[in-house]
Design a protein around this motif. Structure first.
Motif, PDB file in Angstrom:
ATOM      1  N   SER A 137       0.830  -1.205   0.000  1.00  0.00           N
ATOM      2  CA  SER A 137       0.000   0.000   0.000  1.00  0.00           C
ATOM      3  C   SER A 137       0.867   1.259   0.000  1.00  0.00           C
ATOM      4  CB  SER A 137      -0.939   0.002   1.209  1.00  0.00           C
ATOM      5  OG  SER A 137      -0.215  -0.037   2.422  1.00  0.00           O
ATOM      6  N   THR A 140       2.330   1.633  -3.534  1.00  0.00           N
ATOM      7  CA  THR A 140       1.274   2.069  -4.454  1.00  0.00           C
ATOM      8  C   THR A 140       1.005   3.550  -4.289  1.00  0.00           C
ATOM      9  OG1 THR A 140       0.259  -0.118  -4.356  1.00  0.00           O
ATOM     10  CG2 THR A 140      -1.114   1.688  -5.159  1.00  0.00           C
ATOM     11  N   SER A 141       0.934   4.012  -3.050  1.00  0.00           N
ATOM     12  CA  SER A 141       0.701   5.427  -2.790  1.00  0.00           C
ATOM     13  C   SER A 141       1.833   6.290  -3.341  1.00  0.00           C
ATOM     14  CB  SER A 141       0.541   5.660  -1.289  1.00  0.00           C
ATOM     15  OG  SER A 141       0.405   7.020  -0.992  1.00  0.00           O
ATOM     16  N   ALA A 143       3.818   5.514  -5.823  1.00  0.00           N
ATOM     17  CA  ALA A 143       3.749   5.473  -7.289  1.00  0.00           C
ATOM     18  C   ALA A 143       2.698   6.446  -7.815  1.00  0.00           C
ATOM     19  CB  ALA A 143       3.445   4.056  -7.758  1.00  0.00           C
ATOM     20  N   ARG A 144       1.559   6.542  -7.119  1.00  0.00           N
ATOM     21  CA  ARG A 144       0.514   7.485  -7.541  1.00  0.00           C
ATOM     22  C   ARG A 144       0.999   8.929  -7.476  1.00  0.00           C
ATOM     23  NH1 ARG A 144      -3.457   4.636  -4.089  1.00  0.00           N
ATOM     24  NH2 ARG A 144      -4.503   3.046  -5.355  1.00  0.00           N
ATOM     25  N   GLU A 145       1.861   9.210  -6.516  1.00  0.00           N
ATOM     26  CA  GLU A 145       2.378  10.571  -6.366  1.00  0.00           C
ATOM     27  C   GLU A 145       3.518  10.872  -7.330  1.00  0.00           C
ATOM     28  OE1 GLU A 145       3.520  10.795  -2.305  1.00  0.00           O
ATOM     29  OE2 GLU A 145       1.468  10.688  -1.531  1.00  0.00           O
ATOM     30  N   GLY A 146       3.857   9.908  -8.176  1.00  0.00           N
ATOM     31  CA  GLY A 146       4.903  10.132  -9.165  1.00  0.00           C
ATOM     32  C   GLY A 146       6.306   9.851  -8.664  1.00  0.00           C
ATOM     33  N   HIS A 418       8.315  16.415  -4.426  1.00  0.00           N
ATOM     34  CA  HIS A 418       8.020  15.642  -3.222  1.00  0.00           C
ATOM     35  C   HIS A 418       8.471  16.405  -1.978  1.00  0.00           C
ATOM     36  CE1 HIS A 418       7.146  12.128  -5.708  1.00  0.00           C
ATOM     37  NE2 HIS A 418       8.241  12.395  -6.372  1.00  0.00           N
TER      38      HIS A 418
END
Length: 627
Positions: A137, A140-141, A143-146, A418
């Motif tokens: 999880s 995945t999070s 990866a969603r944020e780039g 980031h």
């Protein structure tokens, strides 16, 4: 709905979304990788020195391996520490954001940096890590944020903790170390004398060749140059040098004693892969000034550069520690168990030892999660959005966040930026300072006159331990008494019930099935396999466990559940499995293992006594997106 209204609604949504993201578009955080780390290091050291506070925030590869292994509201400080310790030892840091900042009235001047990390084994010695765990999880999070995992792996900054650095130096030594000769008291053997004479003769011939003028050009010029290069050997910068192979510490002593005869030579010890001496490198200097320059400046600079390479990102942590500035973070228990584990040393066994060790490096740590709960009415807020809404309506807090330009390249502007969490922490802390009427001075340290009201909030690592106040109704917000003090002796864990049963169903089955459930009690699921029951009448847990052990109950749902395998235990068993690290995927499996296969608790006798009270709370932790 008319097109006009649809258009108005869409405009309203886009406006709210743009307002929410406008701050993030203005917040440009300096992204630091291995390629620009040296440059960024000088800048952040300067900003740390000039700051009032330092905010930190990290991105990890995970935080817990099962739902019950996260820090929960019924955890005592000691069980919470055991869980945080387990996570810090299993998972790794991928990003670490640092933001030195100052607060002047209603203005915050911040210098945010986001460091991309990777535990690369730079020295081929198995440190800092052979392997680590990842939580899907979390990945995945990210990866969603780039998040760019290639940058992390190939260009992430490595590091060693203080203990690991000491161990590495003991194992492999310094790549080049200056050793002052010590006169040996041993009488040279025949083998020593032969080795010494051969080495002395070789050094003399090499020095003579180095000092001879270059011959005139002629037909044999190429041959002479080749022979001369073969005799002269290596170069140490612009200075000639030669290497003398050694097989033991005794031969090193002999070489160093012999080199005292030659005032122009400086010996350097070159270690082998095992850390022992592999060779003595002899460097020829041109004058007394050149000799001092090499000894005092160049070798010290070389050693410092090598130390920086070994320490890696820990240079930043050490700079924060040396500054002694107050550190601001969110969820400090989790954050600083990771910091201690990765950058200081292995985590101690108990919470008290951990806090003692941590204070040597960071004397003052402030948790924004704790500060929020210290604002009077918010101690009983039903949820975080209501709390933040209350803050906005009740407190006028004009706050200007200024991020001076730090020389961002066009690529950094185009890339996903980031590290915004560290700025949210900075902004929320500044707001809390205004609300709590804390006015920090300029460039203060813990050793200076730190505001007493601020110091009283420091080093509190248990966000659930808040004092109680009366409930308040204000401005249409619904308040509730969601925090009650309860002894751990009044908590019981139940497992072995049918899968899929909710807390409400369990409570309805228990109610009225026995006298112990006739008084007020609450039930909550810890995970799908286990529930926790809190009794507000002392002594009820002992009665319940006796009933489960004897099966002495009439008819009804509880009797049926006991016949199906319902089991129970007190809080002491839960503390024991946390202390011993019996981390099964389901809490019921850990409890069964502790009951059926008793494991000697070697830590129990020496561990400090844990608190016997907790604060039963329904609070959710702060979501930094809402701050």
């Amino acid at each position: 709905m008319s097109r006009f209204l649809q258009r108005r609604l869409l405009c309203s949504r886009s406006s709210s979304n743009s307002n929410k993201s406008s701050n993030q578009q203005q917040w440009k955080v300096k992204q630091v990788t291995r390629s620009n780390f040296s440059e960024a290091l000088e800048g952040i050291k300067r900003h740390i020195q000039d700051s009032d506070f330092i905010a930190v925030s990290s991105q990890k590869s995970g935080a817990f391996s099962a739902p019950w292994r996260r820090v929960l509201s019924f955890d005592t400080p000691e069980t919470a520490y055991c869980k945080a310790k387990d996570a810090a030892e299993k998972f790794q840091l991928f990003q670490f954001a640092v933001c030195p900042f100052t607060i002047k009235n209603s203005k915050v001047i911040a210098f945010p940096y986001n460091f991309h990390l990777f535990p690369r084994d730079e020295l081929n010695i198995g440190m800092p890590s052979y392997s680590f765990s990842c939580q899907t999880s979390y990945l995945t999070s990210m990866a969603r944020e780039g998040f760019d995992f290639n940058v992390c792996i190939y260009d992430g900054i490595s590091y060693l903790s203080r203990v690991q650095e000491s161990s590495a130096k003991e194992r492999i030594g310094s790549p080049i170390s200056r050793i002052h000769p010590v006169k040996s008291s041993l009488t040279p053997s025949v083998a020593d004398s032969v080795f010494l004479e051969r080495t002395r003769s070789r050094v003399r011939h090499w020095m003579n060749a180095c000092k001879d003028p270059i011959p005139m050009k002629g037909t044999d010029d190429a041959l002479v140059k080749s022979l001369r290069k073969l005799i002269l050997g290596e170069m140490y910068g612009s200075r000639p040098c030669m290497s003398i192979d050694v097989c033991s510490e005794r031969q090193v002593e002999l070489v160093l004693e012999m080199l005292i005869e030659f005032s122009d030579l400086i010996p350097l010890i070159i270690p082998d892969k095992s850390g022992g001496p592999g060779a003595v490198r002899v460097v020829l200097t041109s004058s007394e000034e050149d000799k001092k320059l090499l000894e005092v400046r160049e070798l010290e600079n070389l050693e410092e550069e090598e130390n920086k390479r070994v320490r890696g990102f820990r240079e930043v942590i050490d700079a924060i520690s040396v500054s002694q500035k107050p550190i601001v973070a969110y969820n400090c228990l989790t954050e600083f168990t990771f910091i201690h584990s990765k950058f200081l040393a292995s985590l101690p066994q108990s919470m008290s030892e951990f806090m003692c060790s941590l204070r040597f490096a960071f004397p003052c740590i402030l948790d924004v999660n704790y500060l929020l709960k210290e604002i009077g009415p918010l101690k009983k807020a039903k949820n975080l959005p209501a709390a933040m809404s209350y803050l906005k309506r009740q407190f006028f807090m004009p706050l200007d966040m200024e991020l001076p330009h730090q020389g961002f390249s066009e690529q950094e502007h185009e890339r996903m930026n980031h590290g915004h969490n560290v700025l949210r922490i900075t902004q929320s802390f500044a707001k809390f300072c205004l609300i709590l009427k804390v006015t920090p001075g300029t460039n203060q340290t813990v050793n200076d006159d730190l505001d007493n009201s601020l110091e009283s909030y420091s080093n509190n690592f248990n966000p659930f331990c808040t004092s109680l106040q009366e409930s308040i109704d204000a401005e249409g917000i619904v308040w509730m008494d969601n925090t009650r003090k309860v002894s751990t002796e009044d908590l019981a864990f139940l497992w072995g019930f049918r899968s899929g049963m909710s807390a409400a169903v369990l409570k309805s089955i228990f109610r009225g099935s026995h006298d112990v459930f006739s008084e007020d009690f609450e039930v909550r699921l810890v995970d799908k396999s286990c529930a926790i029951v809190v009794f507000w009448t002392p002594g009820s847990v002992e009665v319940l466990l006796n009933v489960l052990g004897s099966g002495a109950v009439g008819s009804g749902g509880l009797k049926e559940m006991i016949s199906e395998g319902l089991r129970g235990a007190g809080y002491e068993l839960y503390k024991r499995i946390c202390r011993l690290g019996l981390w099964e995927s389901n809490l019921a499996e850990s409890l069964d293992r502790a009951l059926e296969e008793p494991i000697p608790d070697v830590l129990g006798a020496n561990s400090t006594k844990d608190l016997s009270e907790i604060y039963w709370s329904n609070d959710s932790v702060i979501n930094l997106e809402d701050l």
